[in-house]
Design a protein around this motif. Structure first.
Motif, PDB file in Angstrom:
ATOM      1  N   LEU A 141      -3.596  20.528  15.033  1.00 61.78           N
ATOM      2  CA  LEU A 141      -2.334  20.069  16.009  1.00 61.78           C
ATOM      3  C   LEU A 141      -2.208  19.065  16.495  1.00 61.78           C
ATOM      4  O   LEU A 141      -3.347  19.060  17.965  1.00 61.78           O
ATOM      5  N   VAL A 142      -2.203  17.840  16.532  1.00 61.66           N
ATOM      6  CA  VAL A 142      -2.887  15.914  17.078  1.00 61.66           C
ATOM      7  C   VAL A 142      -2.457  16.182  18.756  1.00 61.66           C
ATOM      8  O   VAL A 142      -0.946  16.089  18.817  1.00 61.66           O
ATOM      9  N   ASP A 143      -2.452  16.098  19.746  1.00 64.47           N
ATOM     10  CA  ASP A 143      -2.356  16.037  20.590  1.00 64.47           C
ATOM     11  C   ASP A 143      -2.380  14.345  22.073  1.00 64.47           C
ATOM     12  O   ASP A 143      -1.852  14.428  23.010  1.00 64.47           O
ATOM     13  N   GLN A 144      -2.717  13.164  21.053  1.00 63.32           N
ATOM     14  CA  GLN A 144      -3.090  12.326  21.227  1.00 63.32           C
ATOM     15  C   GLN A 144      -2.871  11.110  20.625  1.00 63.32           C
ATOM     16  O   GLN A 144      -3.101  11.633  19.224  1.00 63.32           O
ATOM     17  N   LEU A 145      -1.971  10.184  20.611  1.00 61.39           N
ATOM     18  CA  LEU A 145      -2.304   9.405  19.982  1.00 61.39           C
ATOM     19  C   LEU A 145      -2.477   7.892  20.107  1.00 61.39           C
ATOM     20  O   LEU A 145      -2.995   7.872  21.461  1.00 61.39           O
ATOM     21  N   ARG A 146      -3.610   7.262  19.226  1.00 67.27           N
ATOM     22  CA  ARG A 146      -5.213   6.546  19.796  1.00 67.27           C
ATOM     23  C   ARG A 146      -4.773   5.778  19.108  1.00 67.27           C
ATOM     24  O   ARG A 146      -5.106   5.569  16.962  1.00 67.27           O
ATOM     25  N   ILE A 147      -4.563   4.458  19.690  1.00 67.98           N
ATOM     26  CA  ILE A 147      -4.987   3.042  18.657  1.00 67.98           C
ATOM     27  C   ILE A 147      -5.417   2.256  18.628  1.00 67.98           C
ATOM     28  O   ILE A 147      -5.842   1.831  20.247  1.00 67.98           O
ATOM     29  N   ASP A 148      -6.150   1.863  17.885  1.00 67.75           N
ATOM     30  CA  ASP A 148      -6.854   0.876  17.905  1.00 67.75           C
ATOM     31  C   ASP A 148      -7.116  -0.909  17.266  1.00 67.75           C
ATOM     32  O   ASP A 148      -5.806  -1.464  16.500  1.00 67.75           O
ATOM     33  N   LEU A 149      -6.623  -1.383  18.268  1.00 65.04           N
ATOM     34  CA  LEU A 149      -7.216  -2.941  17.930  1.00 65.04           C
ATOM     35  C   LEU A 149      -7.731  -3.950  18.230  1.00 65.04           C
ATOM     36  O   LEU A 149      -8.875  -3.488  18.219  1.00 65.04           O
ATOM     37  N   ASP A 150      -8.253  -3.679  16.390  1.00 63.33           N
ATOM     38  CA  ASP A 150      -9.719  -3.801  16.137  1.00 63.33           C
ATOM     39  C   ASP A 150      -9.072  -5.567  15.811  1.00 63.33           C
ATOM     40  O   ASP A 150      -9.339  -6.254  15.130  1.00 63.33           O
ATOM     41  N   PRO A 151     -10.613  -6.618  16.690  1.00 60.62           N
ATOM     42  CA  PRO A 151     -10.280  -8.451  16.689  1.00 60.62           C
ATOM     43  C   PRO A 151     -11.675  -8.132  15.058  1.00 60.62           C
ATOM     44  O   PRO A 151     -12.010  -7.804  14.791  1.00 60.62           O
ATOM     45  N   GLN A 152      -9.844  -9.496  13.711  1.00 55.84           N
ATOM     46  CA  GLN A 152     -10.615  -9.584  12.578  1.00 55.84           C
ATOM     47  C   GLN A 152     -11.419 -10.747  13.179  1.00 55.84           C
ATOM     48  O   GLN A 152     -10.985 -11.765  14.624  1.00 55.84           O
ATOM     49  N   PRO A 153     -12.203 -11.512  12.305  1.00 54.16           N
ATOM     50  CA  PRO A 153     -12.937 -13.010  12.280  1.00 54.16           C
ATOM     51  C   PRO A 153     -11.955 -14.112  13.025  1.00 54.16           C
ATOM     52  O   PRO A 153     -10.977 -13.545  12.508  1.00 54.16           O
ATOM     53  N   GLY A 154     -12.619 -14.232  13.730  1.00 54.78           N
ATOM     54  CA  GLY A 154     -11.229 -16.134  14.517  1.00 54.78           C
ATOM     55  C   GLY A 154     -10.806 -15.376  16.172  1.00 54.78           C
ATOM     56  O   GLY A 154     -10.029 -15.792  16.542  1.00 54.78           O
ATOM     57  N   THR A 155     -11.603 -13.811  16.404  1.00 55.06           N
ATOM     58  CA  THR A 155     -10.081 -13.356  17.080  1.00 55.06           C
ATOM     59  C   THR A 155     -11.491 -12.221  18.357  1.00 55.06           C
ATOM     60  O   THR A 155     -12.203 -12.207  17.621  1.00 55.06           O
ATOM     61  N   GLY A 156     -10.911 -12.280  18.967  1.00 54.89           N
ATOM     62  CA  GLY A 156     -12.252 -11.631  19.703  1.00 54.89           C
ATOM     63  C   GLY A 156     -11.256 -11.091  20.519  1.00 54.89           C
ATOM     64  O   GLY A 156      -9.642 -10.946  20.701  1.00 54.89           O
ATOM     65  N   PHE A 157     -11.710 -10.248  22.276  1.00 49.20           N
ATOM     66  CA  PHE A 157     -11.557  -9.176  23.298  1.00 49.20           C
ATOM     67  C   PHE A 157     -10.284 -10.225  23.622  1.00 49.20           C
ATOM     68  O   PHE A 157      -9.260  -8.924  23.643  1.00 49.20           O
ATOM     69  N   ALA A 158     -10.009 -11.032  24.361  1.00 46.82           N
ATOM     70  CA  ALA A 158      -9.178 -11.821  24.858  1.00 46.82           C
ATOM     71  C   ALA A 158      -7.645 -11.673  23.650  1.00 46.82           C
ATOM     72  O   ALA A 158      -6.520 -11.053  24.416  1.00 46.82           O
ATOM     73  N   ASP A 159      -7.811 -11.785  22.837  1.00 46.09           N
ATOM     74  CA  ASP A 159      -7.109 -11.694  22.083  1.00 46.09           C
ATOM     75  C   ASP A 159      -6.072 -10.220  21.620  1.00 46.09           C
ATOM     76  O   ASP A 159      -5.158  -9.525  21.517  1.00 46.09           O
ATOM     77  N   ALA A 160      -7.361  -8.581  21.971  1.00 45.53           N
ATOM     78  CA  ALA A 160      -6.960  -7.836  22.061  1.00 45.53           C
ATOM     79  C   ALA A 160      -6.078  -7.601  22.758  1.00 45.53           C
ATOM     80  O   ALA A 160      -5.227  -6.384  23.410  1.00 45.53           O
ATOM     81  N   VAL A 161      -7.135  -8.158  24.305  1.00 42.32           N
ATOM     82  CA  VAL A 161      -6.193  -7.366  25.182  1.00 42.32           C
ATOM     83  C   VAL A 161      -4.211  -8.164  25.536  1.00 42.32           C
ATOM     84  O   VAL A 161      -3.559  -6.950  26.317  1.00 42.32           O
TER      85      VAL A 161
END
Length: 351
Positions: A141-161
């Motif tokens: 039974l999963v009790d946390q939804l975990r969403i991974d925002l993964d930057p692709q080439p040409g993007t970075g941390f600021a875009d993930a924010v």
């Protein structure tokens, strides 16, 4: 002459650190004992992230250096490895829990119940922890939804924010409360406590939430599984919610020479931070001043994912199929489209 081990008193339990002066993050001048001391300095935070959760250990027994690497099919001579099964000869106080892999096979994994277990895992060379989104004994039974925002080439941390802040609103629309952390790399992870559900439902909810986010930010976010379709956008990696596809825990160390850590942050500070702000050297002071920034996550009442599942069903009704490809090591799953990248589709058998 072999170096004598150091015995650490961890909440009244003695934990041995062997080869304490072995270089572990040589570029930072840190040895194995200092890595253990780092985890003690963030003890309440790392324990909250792992407590009662079956955990895969990412072990770097020789330390992290420019020359060290992780074992893989392409790199069988690597120095580090993932350990999914609990090793033999466990101390009697180290707890385990049974998990089931996509193949249907079961295994016993270390399931930390106390900080001493975490430090014992560090002595085995663990620098990054990968806990399941379940708690023992209910490991289905999963009790946390975990969403991974993964930057692709040409993007970075600021875009993930940018994507993460919009994701927060999407989660609120679904009746869920999100909490953000840096991944330790360029990405952002967002967790939300949920009423326990099965793995397929949790993954479907993540797919639906990712699609809702991509509709809001179509030029900046994608849920397209195939890399050739993603472009320079943030990828919502929905398959990180598939069984045994695990995300780095809060306060884990990314095994690079910089020694970045996966850092819980508040929504207010997220736009102004950098992944470089949070390392083995800086996190102890931050934790001493702020404590566990994710304490509210663990105090938040879990919410049902019903609204997100309704979105998923609506997508299915609109286009005739809402399911997405599973990771390649999975058996064929119900309703799953063919695992063929678009450029290799054969029109004769896939209109």
């Amino acid at each position: 002459m072999p170096e004598a081990p150091v015995e650490l008193d961890v909440s009244g339990r003695s934990v041995r650190i062997s080869s304490p002066s072995k270089p572990y993050f040589a570029a930072l001048g840190l040895n194995k004992l200092q890595v253990a001391e780092y985890f003690l300095s963030v003890g309440p935070g790392i324990l909250a992230a792992l407590k009662d959760r079956p955990t895969t250990m990412e072990r770097w027994p020789g330390g992290v250096s420019e020359a060290s690497s992780l074992v893989s099919r392409e790199n069988p001579e690597g120095d580090a490895f993932y350990q999914k099964r609990a090793p033999r000869g466990l101390p009697e106080w180290v707890r385990t829990a049974t998990v089931k892999f996509p193949s249907g096979r079961g295994a016993e994994q270390v399931c930390p119940a106390d900080l001493a277990t975490v430090v014992w895992m560090v002595n085995l060379g663990t620098v990054r922890f990968h806990p399941w989104p379940v708690r023992a004994p209910q490991t289905e039974l999963v009790d946390q939804l975990r969403i991974d925002l993964d930057p692709q080439p040409g993007t970075g941390f600021a875009d993930a924010v940018v994507a993460a802040r919009e994701l927060r609103e999407v989660l609120e629309q679904a009746g869920l409360t999100g909490f953000a952390k840096t991944s330790g790399g360029r990405g952002v992870h967002v967790f939300a406590p949920i009423v326990p559900c099965d793995f397929i439902a949790a993954r479907h909810a993540t797919i639906a939430i990712g699609r809702a986010l991509a509709r809001r930010l179509p030029q900046q976010v994608t849920v397209n599984w195939w890399k050739e379709e993603r472009g320079a956008r943030i990828f919502v990696d929905f398959n990180q919610m598939a069984r045994d596809r695990l995300m780095t825990s809060a306060y884990s160390i990314r095994p690079t020479q910089a020694g970045r850590v996966s850092a819980p942050v508040t929504w207010d500070e997220l736009p102004s931070v950098s992944p470089d702000d949070f390392t083995l050297l800086t996190m102890p002071d931050r934790f001493a001043q702020r404590g566990d920034v994710w304490a509210p996550l663990y105090a938040t009442d879990p919410a049902p994912i019903d609204a997100a599942l309704e979105w998923y069903d609506a997508d299915a009704a609109a286009d005739g199929g809402a399911e997405m490809p599973y990771p390649p090591e999975y058996p064929k799953m119900p309703g799953e489209p063919p695992r063929v990248q678009p450029s290799k589709k054969n029109p004769a058998n896939w209109p």
